[in-house]
Scaffold this motif. Structure first.
Motif, PDB file in Angstrom:
ATOM      1  N   ILE A  19      22.051 -62.427 -17.428  1.00 58.26           N
ATOM      2  CA  ILE A  19      20.857 -62.545 -16.608  1.00 58.26           C
ATOM      3  C   ILE A  19      21.188 -62.152 -15.176  1.00 58.26           C
ATOM      4  CG2 ILE A  19      19.122 -64.112 -15.689  1.00 58.26           C
ATOM      5  CD1 ILE A  19      19.385 -65.737 -18.197  1.00 58.26           C
ATOM      6  N   GLU A  20      20.371 -61.264 -14.645  1.00 53.58           N
ATOM      7  CA  GLU A  20      20.516 -60.850 -13.261  1.00 53.58           C
ATOM      8  C   GLU A  20      19.484 -61.582 -12.423  1.00 53.58           C
ATOM      9  OE1 GLU A  20      20.020 -56.647 -13.580  1.00 53.58           O
ATOM     10  OE2 GLU A  20      21.616 -56.509 -15.077  1.00 53.58           O
ATOM     11  N   MET A  23      15.243 -61.713 -12.575  1.00 50.80           N
ATOM     12  CA  MET A  23      14.703 -61.253 -13.858  1.00 50.80           C
ATOM     13  C   MET A  23      13.672 -62.245 -14.390  1.00 50.80           C
ATOM     14  SD  MET A  23      17.957 -59.829 -16.026  1.00 50.80           S
ATOM     15  CE  MET A  23      16.993 -59.093 -17.332  1.00 50.80           C
ATOM     16  N   ASP A  27      11.418 -59.342 -18.614  1.00 54.52           N
ATOM     17  CA  ASP A  27      12.526 -58.410 -18.344  1.00 54.52           C
ATOM     18  C   ASP A  27      13.698 -58.681 -19.287  1.00 54.52           C
ATOM     19  OD1 ASP A  27      11.103 -57.263 -16.220  1.00 54.52           O
ATOM     20  OD2 ASP A  27      12.017 -58.601 -14.736  1.00 54.52           O
ATOM     21  N   GLU A  28      13.980 -59.954 -19.522  1.00 53.10           N
ATOM     22  CA  GLU A  28      15.077 -60.339 -20.423  1.00 53.10           C
ATOM     23  C   GLU A  28      14.786 -59.860 -21.847  1.00 53.10           C
ATOM     24  OE1 GLU A  28      16.006 -64.522 -20.225  1.00 53.10           O
ATOM     25  OE2 GLU A  28      15.786 -64.530 -18.058  1.00 53.10           O
ATOM     26  N   LYS A  31      15.332 -56.155 -22.095  1.00 54.64           N
ATOM     27  CA  LYS A  31      16.767 -55.853 -22.084  1.00 54.64           C
ATOM     28  C   LYS A  31      17.395 -56.152 -23.448  1.00 54.64           C
ATOM     29  CE  LYS A  31      20.909 -56.658 -19.314  1.00 54.64           C
ATOM     30  NZ  LYS A  31      21.438 -57.309 -18.118  1.00 54.64           N
TER      31      LYS A  31
END
Length: 51
Positions: A19-20, A23, A27-28, A31
Motif C-alpha cells: 500500500i502506497e 491509495m 486503487d488497491e 493494483k
C-alpha cells in the motif's frame, strides 16, 4: 515500516499488495486486479523493514 494488504479471495487464493500513501480501496483493487465481489477477507499487515 511497510503496509501490505492481503486479500483472500472467494476461490481460496490470496493476493498481496504493498500500500502506497494516499491509495484508496478502489486503487488497491485495481493494483491487485480484482473486484469487491471477489473478496472474502482483507487483512492489513504492517511489516518491519528491519531484517
Amino acid at each position: 515500516m511497510t503496509q501490505v494488504r492481503i486479500f483472500t479471495l472467494r476461490d481460496g487464493t490470496k493476493r498481496k499488495i504493498k500500500i502506497e500513501e494516499g491509495m484508496s480501496l478502489q486503487d488497491e483493487l485495481k493494483k491487485a486486479g480484482i473486484t469487491e465481489s471477489d473478496i472474502f477477507q482483507m487483512q492489513l499487515v504492517i511489516e518491519d523493514d528491519k531484517i
